[in-house]
Write an enzyme that holds these catalytic residues in place. Sequence first.
Site, short mmCIF file in Angstrom:
data_model
loop_
_atom_site.label_atom_id
_atom_site.label_comp_id
_atom_site.label_asym_id
_atom_site.label_seq_id
_atom_site.Cartn_x
_atom_site.Cartn_y
_atom_site.Cartn_z
CG ASP A 1 -1.55 -1.19 1.62
OD1 ASP A 1 -1.51 -2.14 0.86
OD2 ASP A 1 -2.17 -1.22 2.71
CD GLN B 1 2.25 -1.24 5.22
OE1 GLN B 1 1.99 -2.29 5.76
NE2 GLN B 1 2.78 -0.23 5.90
CB SER C 1 -1.61 1.06 5.65
OG SER C 1 -1.01 0.34 4.61
CG ASP D 1 -5.18 -0.12 6.89
OD1 ASP D 1 -4.06 -0.44 7.35
OD2 ASP D 1 -5.92 -0.92 6.30
CD GLU E 1 -7.15 -5.01 4.29
OE1 GLU E 1 -6.53 -5.61 5.16
OE2 GLU E 1 -6.88 -5.11 3.07
C1 FRU Z 1 -3.94 -3.62 2.73
C2 FRU Z 1 -3.30 -4.09 4.02
C3 FRU Z 1 -3.63 -3.12 5.15
C4 FRU Z 1 -2.49 -3.31 6.08
C5 FRU Z 1 -1.34 -3.58 5.15
C6 FRU Z 1 -0.31 -4.54 5.67
O1 FRU Z 1 -3.30 -4.06 1.58
O2 FRU Z 1 -3.75 -5.39 4.33
O3 FRU Z 1 -4.88 -3.29 5.72
O4 FRU Z 1 -2.27 -2.18 6.88
O5 FRU Z 1 -1.89 -4.11 3.96
O6 FRU Z 1 0.81 -4.58 4.86
#
Ligand code: FRU
Length: 494
Positions: A37, A53, A97, A167, A222
């Site tokens: 993300d 990420q 995130s 998030d 998310e």
């Molecule tokens: C979305 C997610 C988020 C989380 C992150 C972990 O793609 O699952 O909800 O914060 O990726 O890498």
Amino acid sequence: MTSEILQKARDYEAQFGAHIRNRPLFHLSPYVGWMNDPNGFSFYKGQYHLFYQYHPYSIQWGPMHWGHAVSKDLLHWEYLPAALAPDQDYDEAGCFSGSAVEMPDGRQLIMYTGVQRKLGVDGSRQDIQAQCLAIGDGLNYEKLDDLNPVLGDPDLPEGFSRLDFRDPKMFQYDDGTYACVIGCRTDDDSGSILLFESDDGLHWHYVTVLDRCYNEFGRMWECPDFFPLDGKQILMTSPQDMSAVGLEFHNGNGTIFLIGTYDHATRTFTRENVQAVDYGLDFYAPQTIVTPDGRRVVIGWMQNWDTCVGGQPRGSSWFGQMTVPRELSFRDGRVIQNPIRELEQMHGRRVYYQDIPVCEETTLRGIFGRTVDMTVTVKPMTEAGYNQFRMKVASGSQHYTSITYTPQTSTLRVSRDHSGSNRDFVHVRECFVREKQGVLKLRVILDRYSAEIFVNDGEQAMSLTFYTPLSADGISFQCLGKALISVEKYDIIG
Ligand code: FRU
């Protein structure tokens, strides 16, 4: 103070990232290793910051760090050292995130989800998710150990899960106070978006539930974002575990715009409509900013969790990329997306053809390439119309990626099943489009390992990645029946 774990990541990326050459030209890819993300998308101290990420050590997802890049135009990116690493008790299993805003004293505030691994009473592993803060200067960030986590279990109303609470996307009200939206699983095992507020950005409290899934659009919601757009209010989120609904929503991880109105006085969001954000194969977890000149711009992770399994090209030192940033607007009941206008500054040679009759597979002199901004307009040549129009890109003797329009069903189909993948994950997706007076307009952005298609001035976007050898740079056009096509193509140059 840079922790040992963060320093290790910084040393690793400086050693291995700086030498990687086979990247997309203007789509952000990880410095080295894995990216998912977009995080902390912001304009700060005169440039855009985009965190992501990040697992530098392999091209698979792993303990989450935050990678960091900056840009003046959202297209030419410069890597900065990793910003966050999972180095505290409260985020030992990952810095998930989050987002960034500027504080009145000029420092940048980051809020992210810290994941802590605990054993449940039955011995099972539980990942507790809570929101944490870090403050920095655009290069180095200090986690607020005395306060972290600033939002967690005690702040949640009953029935909301501390295991799926993640998030945070912050924004600021006109009076300088702060708000943020966070995704949370509810006791019916589906998602919701919660609103929290803070006077100083450091101390936060729960305000309300903005919207709930009730198991209708996927399950867990998310990566929410919440913003006004041309008189409407948009709650954007990425649901997990969606089921297909017609051609609007596909199975698995999706992204949706919940379109409605917002009464700030009562903090009430009223949903009126739901629209998919992207109709292609690879798009997830988008985040927006407002540019200094007032444009709402969205950027997404140009990947999909289901296609990551086996989707990584062999031998690559990086995996994952962002979409081209897109300007958002609202027109005729739909959220419209178009590539940011800065892309025009990267235009090189222009090649133009007008009203070329096309039937058998046709190539046009000068129309080829893997870094291209090309607009193709298709119209019927006679009243009888045509049965199908097909364009191939990234095409070579063995490979191609196709974009096919069928007027009878008004469907546009993208397929990468001949793009060179030898894995059996989804390679084809379709969506409904509206042709106008028999005219279809497709803007196709190619950047080495991806294609993004913007239909009819942004009514739909379809994004997909493919790792076809770069020597496959052909583009061709074909029609069942006869159509007239016009093509305007620019090479995109660094
Ligand atoms: C979305 C997610 C988020 C989380 C992150 C972990 O793609 O699952 O909800 O914060 O990726 O890498």
